[in-house]
Write an enzyme that holds these catalytic residues in place. Sequence first.
Site, PDB file in Angstrom:
ATOM      1  N   GLU A 108       2.080   6.255  -7.243  1.00 53.56           N
ATOM      2  CA  GLU A 108       1.085   7.217  -7.727  1.00 53.56           C
ATOM      3  C   GLU A 108       1.603   8.643  -7.574  1.00 53.56           C
ATOM      4  O   GLU A 108       1.404   9.495  -8.458  1.00 53.56           O
ATOM      5  CB  GLU A 108      -0.223   7.042  -6.952  1.00 53.56           C
ATOM      6  CG  GLU A 108      -0.933   5.717  -7.218  1.00 53.56           C
ATOM      7  CD  GLU A 108      -2.151   5.535  -6.329  1.00 53.56           C
ATOM      8  OE1 GLU A 108      -2.754   6.551  -5.933  1.00 53.56           O
ATOM      9  OE2 GLU A 108      -2.509   4.379  -6.028  1.00 53.56           O
ATOM     10  N   TYR A 135       0.823  -1.214   0.000  1.00 49.13           N
ATOM     11  CA  TYR A 135       0.000   0.000   0.000  1.00 49.13           C
ATOM     12  C   TYR A 135       0.861   1.270   0.000  1.00 49.13           C
ATOM     13  O   TYR A 135       0.626   2.175  -0.808  1.00 49.13           O
ATOM     14  CB  TYR A 135      -0.945  -0.020   1.200  1.00 49.13           C
ATOM     15  CG  TYR A 135      -2.088   0.945   1.055  1.00 49.13           C
ATOM     16  CD1 TYR A 135      -3.158   0.655   0.212  1.00 49.13           C
ATOM     17  CD2 TYR A 135      -2.105   2.152   1.752  1.00 49.13           C
ATOM     18  CE1 TYR A 135      -4.209   1.544   0.079  1.00 49.13           C
ATOM     19  CE2 TYR A 135      -3.145   3.038   1.609  1.00 49.13           C
ATOM     20  CZ  TYR A 135      -4.194   2.726   0.774  1.00 49.13           C
ATOM     21  OH  TYR A 135      -5.225   3.609   0.619  1.00 49.13           O
TER      22      TYR A 135
END
EC number: 4.2.1.134
Length: 339
Positions: free
Chosen positions: A270, A263
């Site tokens: 991103e 995660y």
Amino acid sequence: QNPDITITDNVLHFRAQGHGAKGDNIYEFEIEFLEPVEPKPVCRMTQRQLNITVQKKESNWWERLTKQEKRPLFLAPDFDRWLDESDAEMELKEKEEEKINKMKIESRVPKDPFKHLKKGYLIMYNLVQFLGFSWIFVNMTVRLFILGKGNCVLYSFYDTFHTISDMMYFCQTLALMEIMNSLIGLVRSPLIPSVVQVFGRNFVLFVILGTLEEMQSKPVVFFIFYFWSITELFRYPYYMLSCIGIEWKPLTWLRYTVWIPLYPLGGLAEAVCIVQSIPIFSETGKFSLGLPNPLNVTIQFPFVLQLYLIALFLGVFVNFRHLYKQRKQHLGPKKRKMK
């Protein structure tokens, strides 16, 4: 030591070696019960005693324990556990009342006529998403190993978007249903973490990568898609099995553990993607909005992306905290209930 305890033809046979009134010796006895009993006794042995529990086949009152009227000399009642006929009837009555009350409570709960339809929908949704992300993961892995020689591995990175984007578009568009499922109460997942994850991914996929051809050949696309797909390989099968009441412990552990490294890495990938896109948006002016006013103020999209970067790390923190609580709930030590 090594007690041999069996029940055949309603007779309990006991034979064991131990230290008793006759010293070290073999002790044995037989008890023929008054009425039928279950043929499998439950034994528990401690340093001081041996407990043998024999279950009646029917829960009714016995006049005596043994078929013979005269009680064996070695047999004595345990008055701490003794129940007379009235006590036994009262205990049975309480159990029956408890069952009746439980049935009444269950009958008051309104039955959902669409229960099976909802369960079938959730199973199909999670199955389709699992198959989609499995295809993405396998495709990317195979291409990486096949093209993973010399400079070909870079080609695998550069060509990721053009090879995988259609399936990723499908899966991430379908993921919008997770927000709807939470809104209408089909699942118990909280709404905010679902919104943060789905809209965060779709913003990167559709707005950043989908509109800028210059970004589609960046190596960071490979890592974004790879981290997303690995996470979902364990999440969707876990939810699918939960719909039918099955829990596979290795899968549960993977579902609530794999996200710990993936995660943050996915969020970092991103963020790198957004940082790389800011100069391109500044140069092209795409999505920048000019407002009709005397000062000719323009809302620059790169500035929006800088604000989004802050929101991205806040979202990662919110989801990380939510997932950590879930992990403690499913994998943490179970609390003992106080009587």
